[in-house]
Design a protein around this motif. Structure first.
Motif, PDB file in Angstrom:
ATOM      1  N   LYS A  11       0.827  -1.194   0.000  1.00 30.14           N
ATOM      2  CA  LYS A  11       0.000   0.000   0.000  1.00 30.14           C
ATOM      3  C   LYS A  11       0.864   1.247   0.000  1.00 30.14           C
ATOM      4  O   LYS A  11       0.559   2.238  -0.679  1.00 30.14           O
ATOM      5  CB  LYS A  11      -0.932  -0.013   1.216  1.00 30.14           C
ATOM      6  N   GLY A  12       1.977   1.204   0.756  1.00 28.86           N
ATOM      7  CA  GLY A  12       2.889   2.337   0.754  1.00 28.86           C
ATOM      8  C   GLY A  12       3.562   2.531  -0.593  1.00 28.86           C
ATOM      9  O   GLY A  12       3.706   3.667  -1.071  1.00 28.86           O
ATOM     10  N   VAL A  13       3.960   1.433  -1.248  1.00 27.50           N
ATOM     11  CA  VAL A  13       4.564   1.514  -2.571  1.00 27.50           C
ATOM     12  C   VAL A  13       3.562   2.055  -3.585  1.00 27.50           C
ATOM     13  O   VAL A  13       3.885   2.915  -4.416  1.00 27.50           O
ATOM     14  CB  VAL A  13       5.094   0.141  -3.011  1.00 27.50           C
ATOM     15  N   ALA A  14       2.315   1.545  -3.516  1.00 24.67           N
ATOM     16  CA  ALA A  14       1.276   2.011  -4.435  1.00 24.67           C
ATOM     17  C   ALA A  14       0.991   3.491  -4.231  1.00 24.67           C
ATOM     18  O   ALA A  14       0.759   4.232  -5.192  1.00 24.67           O
ATOM     19  CB  ALA A  14       0.000   1.190  -4.236  1.00 24.67           C
ATOM     20  N   GLU A  15       1.014   3.942  -2.971  1.00 23.13           N
ATOM     21  CA  GLU A  15       0.770   5.356  -2.682  1.00 23.13           C
ATOM     22  C   GLU A  15       1.857   6.226  -3.297  1.00 23.13           C
ATOM     23  O   GLU A  15       1.577   7.299  -3.845  1.00 23.13           O
ATOM     24  CB  GLU A  15       0.706   5.565  -1.159  1.00 23.13           C
ATOM     25  N   ARG A  16       3.092   5.755  -3.236  1.00 22.42           N
ATOM     26  CA  ARG A  16       4.194   6.517  -3.832  1.00 22.42           C
ATOM     27  C   ARG A  16       4.131   6.473  -5.353  1.00 22.42           C
ATOM     28  O   ARG A  16       4.454   7.464  -6.026  1.00 22.42           O
ATOM     29  CB  ARG A  16       5.537   5.974  -3.344  1.00 22.42           C
ATOM     30  N   LEU A  17       3.728   5.338  -5.912  1.00 22.95           N
ATOM     31  CA  LEU A  17       3.634   5.232  -7.373  1.00 22.95           C
ATOM     32  C   LEU A  17       2.561   6.147  -7.940  1.00 22.95           C
ATOM     33  O   LEU A  17       2.760   6.793  -8.964  1.00 22.95           O
ATOM     34  CB  LEU A  17       3.337   3.775  -7.771  1.00 22.95           C
ATOM     35  N   THR A  18       1.423   6.184  -7.279  1.00 22.15           N
ATOM     36  CA  THR A  18       0.301   6.978  -7.779  1.00 22.15           C
ATOM     37  C   THR A  18       0.350   8.422  -7.306  1.00 22.15           C
ATOM     38  O   THR A  18      -0.517   9.224  -7.695  1.00 22.15           O
ATOM     39  CB  THR A  18      -1.028   6.347  -7.326  1.00 22.15           C
ATOM     40  N   LEU A  19       1.322   8.766  -6.472  1.00 21.43           N
ATOM     41  CA  LEU A  19       1.457  10.134  -5.951  1.00 21.43           C
ATOM     42  C   LEU A  19       0.202  10.593  -5.219  1.00 21.43           C
ATOM     43  O   LEU A  19      -0.146  11.780  -5.224  1.00 21.43           O
ATOM     44  CB  LEU A  19       1.792  11.110  -7.093  1.00 21.43           C
ATOM     45  N   GLY A  20      -0.501   9.630  -4.611  1.00 19.73           N
ATOM     46  CA  GLY A  20      -1.699   9.950  -3.841  1.00 19.73           C
ATOM     47  C   GLY A  20      -2.915  10.293  -4.672  1.00 19.73           C
ATOM     48  O   GLY A  20      -3.916  10.796  -4.139  1.00 19.73           O
ATOM     49  N   ILE A  21      -2.873  10.020  -5.986  1.00 16.49           N
ATOM     50  CA  ILE A  21      -3.986  10.403  -6.851  1.00 16.49           C
ATOM     51  C   ILE A  21      -5.230   9.562  -6.601  1.00 16.49           C
ATOM     52  O   ILE A  21      -6.357  10.002  -6.880  1.00 16.49           O
ATOM     53  CB  ILE A  21      -3.549  10.300  -8.335  1.00 16.49           C
ATOM     54  N   THR A  22      -5.062   8.341  -6.060  1.00 12.88           N
ATOM     55  CA  THR A  22      -6.232   7.505  -5.812  1.00 12.88           C
ATOM     56  C   THR A  22      -7.138   8.129  -4.759  1.00 12.88           C
ATOM     57  O   THR A  22      -8.366   8.127  -4.911  1.00 12.88           O
ATOM     58  CB  THR A  22      -5.784   6.105  -5.356  1.00 12.88           C
ATOM     59  N   ARG A  23      -6.556   8.681  -3.716  1.00  9.26           N
ATOM     60  CA  ARG A  23      -7.382   9.326  -2.682  1.00  9.26           C
ATOM     61  C   ARG A  23      -8.068  10.573  -3.215  1.00  9.26           C
ATOM     62  O   ARG A  23      -9.210  10.860  -2.872  1.00  9.26           O
ATOM     63  CB  ARG A  23      -6.512   9.677  -1.476  1.00  9.26           C
ATOM     64  N   ILE A  24      -7.365  11.309  -4.072  1.00 12.68           N
ATOM     65  CA  ILE A  24      -7.973  12.503  -4.664  1.00 12.68           C
ATOM     66  C   ILE A  24      -9.161  12.120  -5.537  1.00 12.68           C
ATOM     67  O   ILE A  24     -10.218  12.764  -5.500  1.00 12.68           O
ATOM     68  CB  ILE A  24      -6.922  13.278  -5.483  1.00 12.68           C
ATOM     69  N   LEU A  25      -9.004  11.064  -6.336  1.00 17.32           N
ATOM     70  CA  LEU A  25     -10.101  10.624  -7.202  1.00 17.32           C
ATOM     71  C   LEU A  25     -11.293  10.139  -6.394  1.00 17.32           C
ATOM     72  O   LEU A  25     -12.448  10.429  -6.729  1.00 17.32           O
ATOM     73  CB  LEU A  25      -9.610   9.516  -8.137  1.00 17.32           C
ATOM     74  N   GLU A  26     -11.025   9.400  -5.335  1.00 15.28           N
ATOM     75  CA  GLU A  26     -12.121   8.859  -4.526  1.00 15.28           C
ATOM     76  C   GLU A  26     -12.927   9.950  -3.847  1.00 15.28           C
ATOM     77  O   GLU A  26     -14.109   9.757  -3.540  1.00 15.28           O
ATOM     78  CB  GLU A  26     -11.558   7.893  -3.482  1.00 15.28           C
ATOM     79  N   ASN A  27     -12.328  11.116  -3.623  1.00 16.03           N
ATOM     80  CA  ASN A  27     -13.037  12.224  -2.988  1.00 16.03           C
ATOM     81  C   ASN A  27     -13.719  13.152  -3.988  1.00 16.03           C
ATOM     82  O   ASN A  27     -14.388  14.108  -3.585  1.00 16.03           O
ATOM     83  CB  ASN A  27     -12.064  13.048  -2.127  1.00 16.03           C
ATOM     84  N   MET A  28     -13.565  12.880  -5.275  1.00 16.39           N
ATOM     85  CA  MET A  28     -14.209  13.714  -6.282  1.00 16.39           C
ATOM     86  C   MET A  28     -15.670  13.318  -6.436  1.00 16.39           C
ATOM     87  O   MET A  28     -16.019  12.135  -6.337  1.00 16.39           O
ATOM     88  CB  MET A  28     -13.492  13.582  -7.629  1.00 16.39           C
ATOM     89  N   PRO A  29     -16.565  14.272  -6.688  1.00 13.87           N
ATOM     90  CA  PRO A  29     -17.985  13.947  -6.828  1.00 13.87           C
ATOM     91  C   PRO A  29     -18.253  13.107  -8.063  1.00 13.87           C
ATOM     92  O   PRO A  29     -17.759  13.405  -9.150  1.00 13.87           O
ATOM     93  CB  PRO A  29     -18.650  15.330  -6.947  1.00 13.87           C
ATOM     94  N   GLY A  30     -19.011  12.036  -7.886  1.00 20.96           N
ATOM     95  CA  GLY A  30     -19.403  11.175  -8.996  1.00 20.96           C
ATOM     96  C   GLY A  30     -18.397  10.124  -9.385  1.00 20.96           C
ATOM     97  O   GLY A  30     -18.705   9.258 -10.216  1.00 20.96           O
ATOM     98  N   VAL A  31     -17.184  10.157  -8.829  1.00 20.64           N
ATOM     99  CA  VAL A  31     -16.152   9.187  -9.202  1.00 20.64           C
ATOM    100  C   VAL A  31     -16.347   7.902  -8.404  1.00 20.64           C
ATOM    101  O   VAL A  31     -16.484   7.933  -7.174  1.00 20.64           O
ATOM    102  CB  VAL A  31     -14.749   9.758  -8.951  1.00 20.64           C
ATOM    103  N   VAL A  32     -16.371   6.776  -9.105  1.00 19.93           N
ATOM    104  CA  VAL A  32     -16.534   5.471  -8.476  1.00 19.93           C
ATOM    105  C   VAL A  32     -15.542   4.491  -9.101  1.00 19.93           C
ATOM    106  O   VAL A  32     -14.949   4.754 -10.150  1.00 19.93           O
ATOM    107  CB  VAL A  32     -17.975   4.934  -8.643  1.00 19.93           C
TER     108      VAL A  32
END
Length: 293
Positions: A11-32
């Motif tokens: 999970k830590g490696v994935a967080e560094r690879l994605t630069l935290g973009i997964t959390r940003i996407l999950e908090n966007m309206p309508g994104v699933v």
């Protein structure tokens, strides 16, 4: 306990690879349905085999990327009318799929069949109207081109080695975008810069066309303005500092200047006549009242 530890490490490696973009996407309206595909690191021998086979040296940042994960895939969808619609896709091909754009001619191919090499000529060294842009790649042996991302059929992002010589190992590489009309557009000089661009644009459809003179389609612009308003507005202003040339700019004061009705000024004679008639009426009324008395 070890499984939990391994999952936390990944999970830590994935967080560094994605630069935290997964959390940003999950908090966007309508994104699933934000999905990041887990992949094992590539083996060093596979990287060496690729370099020997293609007579090219992988750039250092791309090599480090493959030693961390053998490819990259992150997708996300949006919910419209209770239905999930796939929208964003960020992808980097694995080492095995980092294949040449131009496959060698087969012995069973028909003679005189047109190929991409036939589209290449000396005059297409640079794109028209791009100023100081670097020379575009060639489809012949002067360039070695490898596909990083197929862009969902909207083009191809390629790792390009230019000014190649037969039998000589190529070392300098760039990242270019080949659109559907087979025109080249420069993206970045390094893989790291392209990777940051891909993450910044959220993998939206046709985001690479923002680096072309004609830009993405209207539908892609709508998605970009919805989920990427800051970057989209900046790119829009850089591409067209005076605004969107395709929008009609209407100035009502000029457009309807000749159609507005200007009230005509009243003449002085008519005003004096009206005053005289009023005075006469008042005099006759006074005489009529005196006669009654």
């Amino acid at each position: 306990m070890e499984e939990i530890k391994d999952s936390l490490v990944f999970k830590g490696v994935a967080e560094r690879l994605t630069l935290g973009i997964t959390r940003i996407l999950e908090n966007m309206p309508g994104v699933v349905d934000v999905r990041f595909v887990e992949r094992d690191p590539a083996e060093k021998r596979s990287l060496l085999s690729w370099e020997q086979k293609n007579t090219c040296i992988l750039p250092e940042d791309l090599r480090d990327f493959y030693l961390t994960t053998d490819g990259f895939t992150l997708t996300w969808s949006v919910k419209l009318d209770n239905e999930c619609v796939p929208l964003g896709c960020m992808m980097i091909n694995s080492v095995a799929r980092l294949s040449p754009l131009l496959q060698p001619v087969s012995l069973f191919s028909l003679p005189n069949v047109p190929s991409l090499v036939d589209l290449d000529w000396e005059e297409n060294g640079t794109e028209i109207g791009t100023g100081h842009a670097p020379a575009a790649p060639h489809f012949d042996s002067r360039s070695r081109i490898f596909e990083l991302d197929s862009c969902g059929g909207n083009g191809k992002v390629c790792l390009v080695y230019k000014n190649c010589t037969a039998g000589v190992v190529a070392q300098q590489s760039e990242i270019w975008f080949l659109d559907r009309s087979l025109c080249w557009h420069f993206l970045t000089t390094t893989f790291s810069s392209y990777y940051r661009l891909m993450i910044t644009h959220l993998g939206l459809p046709e985001w690479q066309y923002g680096f072309t003179p004609y830009g993405p389609s209207p539908q892609s612009k709508q998605w970009a303005s919805l989920y990427q308003p800051l970057t989209f507005s900046c790119e829009h202003s850089l591409a067209d500092p005076a605004g969107d040339s395709h929008l009609n700019k209407l100035d009502p004061t000029k457009a309807f200047k000749g159609k507005a009705k200007v009230p005509a000024p009243k003449k002085k004679q008519s005003a004096q006549c009206s005053l005289g008639s009023t005075a006469k009426n008042q005099g006759s009324t006074g005489r009529h009242i005196g006669a009654k008395r």
